[in-house]
Scaffold this motif. Structure first.
Motif, PDB file in Angstrom:
ATOM      1  N   UNK A  27       8.190  -1.261  -6.428  1.00 14.46           N
ATOM      2  CA  UNK A  27       9.202  -2.037  -5.617  1.00 14.46           C
ATOM      3  C   UNK A  27      10.114  -1.468  -4.869  1.00 14.46           C
ATOM      4  N   UNK A  28      10.647  -0.156  -5.391  1.00  8.93           N
ATOM      5  CA  UNK A  28      11.619   0.616  -4.153  1.00  8.93           C
ATOM      6  C   UNK A  28      10.928   1.011  -3.094  1.00  8.93           C
ATOM      7  N   UNK A  29       9.459   1.381  -3.001  1.00  8.15           N
ATOM      8  CA  UNK A  29       9.056   1.714  -1.879  1.00  8.15           C
ATOM      9  C   UNK A  29       8.744   0.332  -1.022  1.00  8.15           C
ATOM     10  N   UNK A  30       8.376  -0.772  -1.547  1.00  8.40           N
ATOM     11  CA  UNK A  30       8.165  -1.833  -0.898  1.00  8.40           C
ATOM     12  C   UNK A  30       9.380  -2.367  -0.173  1.00  8.40           C
ATOM     13  N   UNK A  31      10.672  -2.090  -0.835  1.00  5.85           N
ATOM     14  CA  UNK A  31      11.734  -2.528  -0.168  1.00  5.85           C
ATOM     15  C   UNK A  31      12.326  -1.608   1.004  1.00  5.85           C
ATOM     16  N   UNK A  32      11.806  -0.328   0.670  1.00 10.00           N
ATOM     17  CA  UNK A  32      12.254   0.558   1.843  1.00 10.00           C
ATOM     18  C   UNK A  32      11.206   0.557   3.175  1.00 10.00           C
ATOM     19  N   UNK A  33       9.991  -0.108   2.954  1.00 10.70           N
ATOM     20  CA  UNK A  33       9.175  -0.436   3.899  1.00 10.70           C
ATOM     21  C   UNK A  33       9.541  -1.724   4.664  1.00 10.70           C
ATOM     22  N   UNK A  34       9.908  -2.702   3.776  1.00 11.24           N
ATOM     23  CA  UNK A  34      10.483  -3.834   4.382  1.00 11.24           C
ATOM     24  C   UNK A  34      11.804  -3.673   5.065  1.00 11.24           C
ATOM     25  N   UNK A  35      12.670  -3.020   4.880  1.00 11.46           N
ATOM     26  CA  UNK A  35      13.998  -2.650   5.327  1.00 11.46           C
ATOM     27  C   UNK A  35      13.686  -1.989   6.676  1.00 11.46           C
ATOM     28  N   UNK A  79      23.133 -13.773   3.230  1.00 11.47           N
ATOM     29  CA  UNK A  79      24.328 -12.844   3.403  1.00 11.47           C
ATOM     30  C   UNK A  79      24.619 -12.020   2.225  1.00 11.47           C
ATOM     31  N   UNK A  80      25.168 -12.907   0.978  1.00 13.15           N
ATOM     32  CA  UNK A  80      25.407 -12.351  -0.152  1.00 13.15           C
ATOM     33  C   UNK A  80      24.542 -11.386  -0.606  1.00 13.15           C
ATOM     34  N   UNK A  81      23.273 -11.629  -0.731  1.00 13.24           N
ATOM     35  CA  UNK A  81      22.339 -10.397  -1.161  1.00 13.24           C
ATOM     36  C   UNK A  81      21.653  -9.808  -0.498  1.00 13.24           C
ATOM     37  N   UNK A  82      22.209  -9.487   0.857  1.00 16.03           N
ATOM     38  CA  UNK A  82      21.588  -8.840   1.888  1.00 16.03           C
ATOM     39  C   UNK A  82      21.648  -7.348   1.891  1.00 16.03           C
ATOM     40  N   UNK A  83      20.641  -6.697   2.587  1.00 15.22           N
ATOM     41  CA  UNK A  83      20.737  -5.449   2.936  1.00 15.22           C
ATOM     42  C   UNK A  83      20.978  -4.910   4.704  1.00 15.22           C
ATOM     43  N   UNK A  84      21.946  -4.194   4.809  1.00 15.62           N
ATOM     44  CA  UNK A  84      22.389  -4.132   6.357  1.00 15.62           C
ATOM     45  C   UNK A  84      21.358  -3.401   6.955  1.00 15.62           C
ATOM     46  N   UNK A  85      21.068  -3.940   8.223  1.00 17.50           N
ATOM     47  CA  UNK A  85      20.147  -3.486   9.097  1.00 17.50           C
ATOM     48  C   UNK A  85      20.706  -2.788  10.166  1.00 17.50           C
ATOM     49  N   UNK A  86      21.705  -3.464  10.753  1.00 13.75           N
ATOM     50  CA  UNK A  86      22.227  -2.931  11.926  1.00 13.75           C
ATOM     51  C   UNK A  86      23.926  -3.490  11.912  1.00 13.75           C
ATOM     52  N   UNK A  87      24.950  -2.548  11.878  1.00 11.24           N
ATOM     53  CA  UNK A  87      26.108  -3.108  11.734  1.00 11.24           C
ATOM     54  C   UNK A  87      27.215  -2.108  11.817  1.00 11.24           C
ATOM     55  N   UNK A 127      13.098  -2.478  12.884  1.00 11.01           N
ATOM     56  CA  UNK A 127      12.454  -2.177  13.914  1.00 11.01           C
ATOM     57  C   UNK A 127      12.285  -3.635  14.823  1.00 11.01           C
ATOM     58  N   UNK A 128      12.065  -4.501  13.938  1.00  8.89           N
ATOM     59  CA  UNK A 128      11.980  -6.022  14.552  1.00  8.89           C
ATOM     60  C   UNK A 128      13.323  -6.287  15.289  1.00  8.89           C
ATOM     61  N   UNK A 129      14.440  -6.137  14.700  1.00  3.41           N
ATOM     62  CA  UNK A 129      15.624  -6.060  15.227  1.00  3.41           C
ATOM     63  C   UNK A 129      15.844  -5.268  16.577  1.00  3.41           C
ATOM     64  N   UNK A 130      15.690  -4.059  16.365  1.00  2.00           N
ATOM     65  CA  UNK A 130      15.887  -3.258  17.601  1.00  2.00           C
ATOM     66  C   UNK A 130      14.844  -3.679  18.768  1.00  2.00           C
ATOM     67  N   UNK A 131      13.656  -4.130  18.390  1.00  2.00           N
ATOM     68  CA  UNK A 131      12.613  -4.546  19.562  1.00  2.00           C
ATOM     69  C   UNK A 131      12.646  -5.719  20.058  1.00  2.00           C
ATOM     70  N   UNK A 154       5.751 -13.053  13.872  1.00  2.00           N
ATOM     71  CA  UNK A 154       5.311 -12.312  13.388  1.00  2.00           C
ATOM     72  C   UNK A 154       5.326 -10.951  13.933  1.00  2.00           C
ATOM     73  N   UNK A 155       5.687  -9.940  13.221  1.00  2.00           N
ATOM     74  CA  UNK A 155       5.917  -8.404  13.701  1.00  2.00           C
ATOM     75  C   UNK A 155       5.386  -7.515  12.748  1.00  2.00           C
ATOM     76  N   UNK A 156       4.598  -6.753  13.407  1.00  2.00           N
ATOM     77  CA  UNK A 156       3.842  -5.536  12.662  1.00  2.00           C
ATOM     78  C   UNK A 156       2.776  -6.154  11.659  1.00  2.00           C
ATOM     79  N   UNK A 157       2.438  -7.612  11.849  1.00  2.00           N
ATOM     80  CA  UNK A 157       1.475  -8.188  10.873  1.00  2.00           C
ATOM     81  C   UNK A 157       2.015  -8.935   9.761  1.00  2.00           C
ATOM     82  N   UNK A 158       3.555  -8.857   9.807  1.00  2.00           N
ATOM     83  CA  UNK A 158       4.296  -9.534   8.832  1.00  2.00           C
ATOM     84  C   UNK A 158       5.173 -10.940   9.459  1.00  2.00           C
TER      85      UNK A 158
END
Length: 249
Positions: free
Chosen positions: A5-13, A100-108, A18-22, A65-69
């Motif tokens: 789970x921890x690795x899945x979350x890191x990979x998803x984040x 928003x309440x349960x979110x992980x920051x991507x770009x702030x 990358x999606x946001x930046x691209x 769809x980004x990077x197959x997801x």
């Protein structure tokens, strides 16, 4: 993707960032929400990404769809997000507030997303507005009518259709009684059991009993328990004046 789970979350984040930046380089801020941010997603779950745009841009929603997801991108200006928050409060579901309440920051870079997350948390903690007396009576009448239908049905297709509506109607009344947020789809049982672990669980299990054993009795019993909390069944004496064009649930 690594099943841990921890690795899945890191990979998803990392993928969401990358999606946001691209794809959204103009973003003022961005967060990853939904099941993925909460650590409940599978490797194939889509990404729920909320993007804050500069004032003057156009709020929109897009699936890509980004990077197959697959990703659901909710892009909004401050004014657009305020309107969405208001609409989601009015629906008593708080959908974007939960994102928003349960979110992980991507770009702030300027702290805007963190402030919006705090605002969303405050709104969720305050709870939805209670039903008006008229709305509650409408819901009581509808659930009573559905239960009358459920007791008379032996056609399985009709029984299952009515049982689903009984669950939805009872869930709405129970959520109001507990001043809790409602949910739709997969979020209905999640929100319902969070609002009332005992009676909420009884409702969803009883709906399953209808599906598996064609037995509506447990669902009717649980739904009548909900009605007892909000004034009981409502049949005789119910009256409404029709106003043309009014919105109905």
């Amino acid at each position: 993707m690594d099943p841990h789970p921890a690795h899945m979350l890191t990979a998803a984040v990392d993928g969401a960032r990358r999606l946001v930046l691209e794809r959204r380089p103009q973003a003022v801020a961005a967060v990853l929400g939904g099941s993925t941010a909460g650590g409940r997603a599978s490797a194939t779950s889509d990404l729920d990404i909320a993007v804050l745009l500069a004032d003057g841009d156009v709020s929109h929603r897009e699936t890509l769809r980004h990077e197959g997801r697959l990703a659901e991108v909710f892009a909004h200006t401050r004014a657009g997000l305020a309107e969405i928050f208001a609409a989601d409060r009015a629906s008593r579901r708080g959908t974007m507030q939960f994102v928003y309440a349960g979110s992980v920051l991507l770009h702030d870079p300027h702290g805007h997303a963190a402030a919006l997350r705090a605002e969303a948390c405050a709104q969720l903690a305050a709870g939805p507005d209670p039903l008006t007396a008229e709305e509650r009576d409408d819901a009581r009448y509808r659930l009573t009518d559905l239960l009358d239908d459920l007791a008379d049905l032996d056609n399985r297709h009709e029984q299952l259709a009515v049982a689903e509506q009984v669950l939805i109607s009872a869930a709405g009344l129970l959520a109001d009684r507990r001043r809790a947020w409602r949910g739709g789809g997969k979020w209905l049982p999640r929100r319902l059991t969070a609002a009332d672990p005992v009676l909420g669980h009884a409702l969803v299990e009883a709906r399953l009993t209808v599906a598996e054993h064609a037995d509506p009795a447990p669902l009717a019993e649980a739904a009548f328990e909900v009605l007892a909390l909000v004034g009981g069944p409502l049949r005789e004496g119910y009256h409404r004046t029709w106003h043309g064009g009014e919105k109905r649930d």
